[in-house]
Design an enzyme around this catalytic site. Sequence first.
Site, PDB file in Angstrom:
ATOM      1  N   SER A 117       0.814  -1.210   0.000  1.00  0.00           N
ATOM      2  CA  SER A 117       0.000   0.000   0.000  1.00  0.00           C
ATOM      3  C   SER A 117       0.847   1.258   0.000  1.00  0.00           C
ATOM      4  O   SER A 117       0.334   2.353  -0.224  1.00  0.00           O
ATOM      5  CB  SER A 117      -0.917   0.017   1.235  1.00  0.00           C
ATOM      6  OG  SER A 117      -0.135   0.001   2.427  1.00  0.00           O
ATOM      7  N   HIS A 138      -3.340  -4.053  -5.251  1.00  0.00           N
ATOM      8  CA  HIS A 138      -3.608  -3.512  -3.919  1.00  0.00           C
ATOM      9  C   HIS A 138      -5.065  -3.715  -3.538  1.00  0.00           C
ATOM     10  O   HIS A 138      -5.955  -3.065  -4.084  1.00  0.00           O
ATOM     11  CB  HIS A 138      -3.227  -2.031  -3.877  1.00  0.00           C
ATOM     12  CG  HIS A 138      -3.438  -1.404  -2.535  1.00  0.00           C
ATOM     13  ND1 HIS A 138      -3.819  -0.095  -2.358  1.00  0.00           N
ATOM     14  CD2 HIS A 138      -3.330  -1.924  -1.282  1.00  0.00           C
ATOM     15  CE1 HIS A 138      -3.932   0.161  -1.076  1.00  0.00           C
ATOM     16  NE2 HIS A 138      -3.642  -0.932  -0.410  1.00  0.00           N
ATOM     17  N   ASN A 188      -4.438   6.214  -1.126  1.00  0.00           N
ATOM     18  CA  ASN A 188      -3.629   6.715  -0.016  1.00  0.00           C
ATOM     19  C   ASN A 188      -3.021   8.081  -0.305  1.00  0.00           C
ATOM     20  O   ASN A 188      -2.613   8.782   0.625  1.00  0.00           O
ATOM     21  CB  ASN A 188      -2.529   5.715   0.342  1.00  0.00           C
ATOM     22  CG  ASN A 188      -3.057   4.578   1.188  1.00  0.00           C
ATOM     23  OD1 ASN A 188      -4.061   4.724   1.870  1.00  0.00           O
ATOM     24  ND2 ASN A 188      -2.402   3.437   1.131  1.00  0.00           N
TER      25      ASN A 188
END
Length: 488
Positions: A117, A138, A188
Amino acid sequence: MTTASTPICVVGAGTMGRGIAQTALAAGHSVTIVDPQEHQLVAAAADIEARLTKRHPALAADLESALTTCTSIPLSPRHPNTVVIEAVLESLDVKSAVFTAAADHFGPQCILATNTSSLSVSAIAARCPLPTRVVGMHFFNPVPVMKLVEVVTGLQTDPQVAEEIDTLAVAWGKTVARVTNAPGFIVNRVARGFYGEPLRLLQECVASPATLDAVIRGSGQFRMGPFELMDLIGNDVNAAVTRTVWSAFNFDPRFEPSRIQDELVAAGRYGRKSGHGFYSYATEHTPAEAPAQVQLGALAPHAVRRGDSAELDAVLERSSIAVTRDEQAPDAQAELVLDGTVVVITRGRTARSESAARGGTPVVVLDRCISVAEATAIAVASSHVESLSAVAAMLHRAGITAHPVSDVPGLVLARTLAVIANEAWEATMHGVASPADIDIAMKLGTNYPAGPFEWTRDWSRAAVLELLDALWFSYHDTRYRANRLLRD
């Protein structure tokens, strides 16, 4: 080409590895789980069997024929077209060692998919004997439930390998967002503003965590506010991801970690798991602190509208207050006049500056909403505090709770979403992902009610740009530097 007959080897028997293995088994694959700890393998097999029993009882009954467990990669069944998915420690050394062993064991036709990640797919590939076979895959936790998979192409990744992993993920019932390798991928990276901007508002003493959470839930239709979510994720985990993205972007100030969150981590206040974070969980899992609310005043029977604002019109429609349109000022700035108080939707200026531009007339600034029709709460600030109660009464009549915050540029939701949208535009300009993939990723990976390009379209690109430019004027902070594409 990957099909249901393609063998899957999952390395790592933790929560994420178990979820990936369960998903692959449910799709009809034979699966091998590799973990050096025998007790982890036993626990993983029992956990997967229990979960499959609920939804796939026939598969659970015959699990021994479909699931193999091994303590090392060389002990696993050797099939040349195996897809290896690692879900091990977020360490470049550990992941590289896994893929080196897998390449040696399965041979040049295997696919090496990393569930990282935060690490660079290109950096992992550079340490692998088969760099063209390395690709990012992911997943999001819990894997069997979360629909998103980010398929990440590293600099060395063979495009056909990425296509095969895309096809595999879709066959598993997932929605794929395609990403060119970059720090944080999509989710993210773009999501940092959801935490970072409210943390900066907290640092400016704009409002309490409970008030900021209530505003973002109620005006943005987010399932959780940022402080609730950071406490759930763990402030230590959330801060570590932020610091990883910040360092990967060469310490760009727009990703700078929060000193407030660092203090919580230093104090061991990680959130729910430690019993205390932004909120105390000593007695129950619901934060006890109540958000601030404006005391209601008398409801004005009539209002005057000037200019064009779908947001103000929606509020008035919900409140059922009689309205007169000022036809003598059709091109005036969008505003509502209520008992001598001017009400405007934020454009990035403070209520005091909006009041000064009107010769000192009292002004109340309302935050933006993703959907005024669905809003249940909103942040408000006033140049004259006594003006708030009448506006709060109108909002209450519309079913919207008014939460008072300090008179800051951009208020709460508008400022937060403008920063998120700006980062989304930045990622697109740099070729990381398409607008459609970014919107899908943010909705499925973080449960956002809408994607950043969707709310840019709803608010208008000009409105987002106006917010960012006004914030830049107030702060001269690079986190408000508007992306060039917003001006095109």
